[in-house]
Design a protein around this motif. Structure first.
Motif, short mmCIF file in Angstrom:
data_model
loop_
_atom_site.label_atom_id
_atom_site.label_comp_id
_atom_site.label_asym_id
_atom_site.label_seq_id
_atom_site.Cartn_x
_atom_site.Cartn_y
_atom_site.Cartn_z
N MET A 1 8.29 8.13 0.69
CA MET A 1 7.76 7.63 2.49
C MET A 1 8.70 6.61 2.42
SD MET A 1 3.87 7.06 2.94
CE MET A 1 2.93 8.81 2.71
N ALA A 2 8.63 6.09 3.80
CA ALA A 2 8.71 4.99 4.58
C ALA A 2 8.02 3.83 4.48
CB ALA A 2 9.26 5.30 6.40
N LEU A 3 8.50 2.72 4.26
CA LEU A 3 8.23 1.35 3.66
C LEU A 3 7.09 1.23 5.00
CD1 LEU A 3 10.61 -0.08 1.03
CD2 LEU A 3 8.90 1.73 1.31
N ALA A 4 6.43 0.55 4.73
CA ALA A 4 5.57 -0.71 5.60
C ALA A 4 6.40 -2.24 4.89
CB ALA A 4 4.63 -1.15 5.85
N TYR B 1 2.29 -7.31 -6.39
CA TYR B 1 3.58 -7.78 -5.84
C TYR B 1 4.97 -8.15 -6.75
CZ TYR B 1 1.99 -6.64 -1.38
OH TYR B 1 1.06 -6.46 -0.34
N GLU B 2 5.55 -7.97 -7.02
CA GLU B 2 6.20 -8.61 -7.53
C GLU B 2 7.52 -9.27 -6.43
OE1 GLU B 2 10.01 -5.53 -9.54
OE2 GLU B 2 7.72 -4.29 -10.57
N ILE B 3 7.44 -11.05 -7.14
CA ILE B 3 7.95 -12.01 -6.17
C ILE B 3 9.21 -12.75 -6.98
CG2 ILE B 3 7.05 -13.91 -5.25
CD1 ILE B 3 3.72 -12.92 -5.08
N GLU B 4 10.20 -12.59 -5.54
CA GLU B 4 11.27 -13.48 -6.08
C GLU B 4 11.49 -14.62 -4.87
OE1 GLU B 4 14.29 -10.55 -6.46
OE2 GLU B 4 13.62 -9.78 -8.67
N VAL C 1 1.51 -3.48 2.96
CA VAL C 1 2.35 -3.27 3.06
C VAL C 1 3.09 -3.57 1.52
CG1 VAL C 1 3.99 -5.53 3.50
CG2 VAL C 1 1.83 -5.62 4.86
N ASP C 2 4.48 -2.92 1.64
CA ASP C 2 5.43 -2.34 0.85
C ASP C 2 5.89 -3.25 0.46
OD1 ASP C 2 4.31 0.46 0.30
OD2 ASP C 2 5.35 0.64 2.57
N HIS C 3 6.37 -4.10 1.57
CA HIS C 3 8.00 -5.24 1.62
C HIS C 3 7.99 -6.19 2.01
CE1 HIS C 3 11.53 -6.64 0.10
NE2 HIS C 3 11.98 -6.74 0.92
N PHE D 1 8.69 -10.24 -1.80
CA PHE D 1 7.18 -9.76 -1.90
C PHE D 1 7.56 -8.14 -2.11
CE2 PHE D 1 5.55 -13.28 -0.62
CZ PHE D 1 4.88 -14.19 -0.92
N THR D 2 7.44 -7.50 -3.02
CA THR D 2 7.56 -6.25 -3.35
C THR D 2 6.61 -5.30 -4.47
OG1 THR D 2 10.44 -6.12 -3.72
CG2 THR D 2 9.13 -4.18 -3.91
N ARG D 3 5.67 -4.39 -3.68
CA ARG D 3 4.76 -3.64 -4.28
C ARG D 3 5.41 -2.84 -5.32
NH1 ARG D 3 -0.44 -2.90 -3.28
NH2 ARG D 3 0.33 -3.11 -0.82
N ALA D 4 4.40 -3.23 -6.45
CA ALA D 4 4.96 -2.27 -7.65
C ALA D 4 5.50 -1.06 -7.55
CB ALA D 4 3.88 -2.85 -8.96
N GLY D 5 6.04 -0.33 -8.25
CA GLY D 5 5.97 0.70 -7.29
C GLY D 5 7.24 1.15 -7.17
N VAL D 6 7.62 0.33 -6.02
CA VAL D 6 8.24 0.51 -4.40
C VAL D 6 9.91 0.78 -4.86
CG1 VAL D 6 8.85 0.20 -1.94
CG2 VAL D 6 6.46 -0.37 -3.44
#
Length: 215
Positions: free
Chosen positions: A1-4, A194-197, A165-167, A210-215
């Motif tokens: 699915m397209a990301l938000a 989220y995975e944060i860098e 929010v996905d990313h 911020f990337t949601r886990a699994g995205v």
């Protein structure tokens, strides 16, 4: 699915995404342009202003992701205009006849009005909807591409609280505003989703993703 997605969303060291006292002449209130100096110093930012030159490197690389793969945007009423714009039927946003979005843009407002088609492919649609409803509508218009959650901070906070929010790319600038509208209020524990860098740039800002886990 397209990301938000959220791109190039800038906050001060104390978490404010806009200053106090927003007007037509000062869309970010007392913050002025201090939050976005980093962006308009880049090659991409200067090109958006119709100018040449600018810096390359990490700031420019992040800034360019603003339009990459985006098929629609959702923005809050406060981003579309200063307080009271809803009373002016001639108001079409602060960006001039050719806004920088070039996609359908869904403006969340309690005062819907007819859509406004602008130059360059931008059409503003004014809707009253929940974050989930707005995202579903924007995804239909995005044609399989991602949806940018454009802000301001109050609207973005609602989307984050709803887990939509996905990313997210935020930029922390070395400025203390002290007052205005903060992004992070009420979002305690958000980091757990989220995975944060973080990447620091020579320009003095810190890019956080911020990337949601699994995205």
């Amino acid at each position: 699915m397209a990301l938000a997605r959220v791109q190039n969303f800038t906050v001060s060291l104390d978490g404010f995404a806009t200053g106090e006292g927003q007007t037509l002449e000062a869309p970010f209130g007392h913050a002025g342009e201090r939050l976005h100096t980093w962006m308009f110093a880049t090659r991409w930012g200067r090109a958006m202003l119709g100018r040449t030159g600018g810096t390359g490197g990490v700031d420019d690389a992040f800034a360019r992701l603003f339009t990459d793969g985006i098929g629609a945007e959702i923005m809050g009423a406060g981003k579309f205009g200063p307080p009271g714009w809803q009373e002016d039927p001639r108001w079409k946003g602060p960006w001039g006849p050719n806004p920088p979005f070039h996609t359908p843009v869904f403006v969340l407002t309690h005062h819907p009005r007819p859509s406004v088609e602008m130059e360059g492919g931008t059409t503003f649609h004014f809707i009253e909807a929940s974050p989930a409803e707005a995202l579903e509508t924007a995804r239909e218009a995005a044609g399989g591409q991602d949806v940018r959650i454009g802000g301001g901070p109050t609207m973005l906070r609602d989307f984050l609280a709803a887990g939509l929010v996905d990313h997210m790319h935020t930029v922390v600038v070395p400025v203390l505003l002290g007052r205005g509208v903060r992004l992070w209020d009420g979002l305690e524990g958000l980091e757990g989703d989220y995975e944060i860098e973080a990447v620091s740039s020579p320009g003095g800002v810190t890019h956080m993703t911020f990337t949601r886990a699994g995205v």
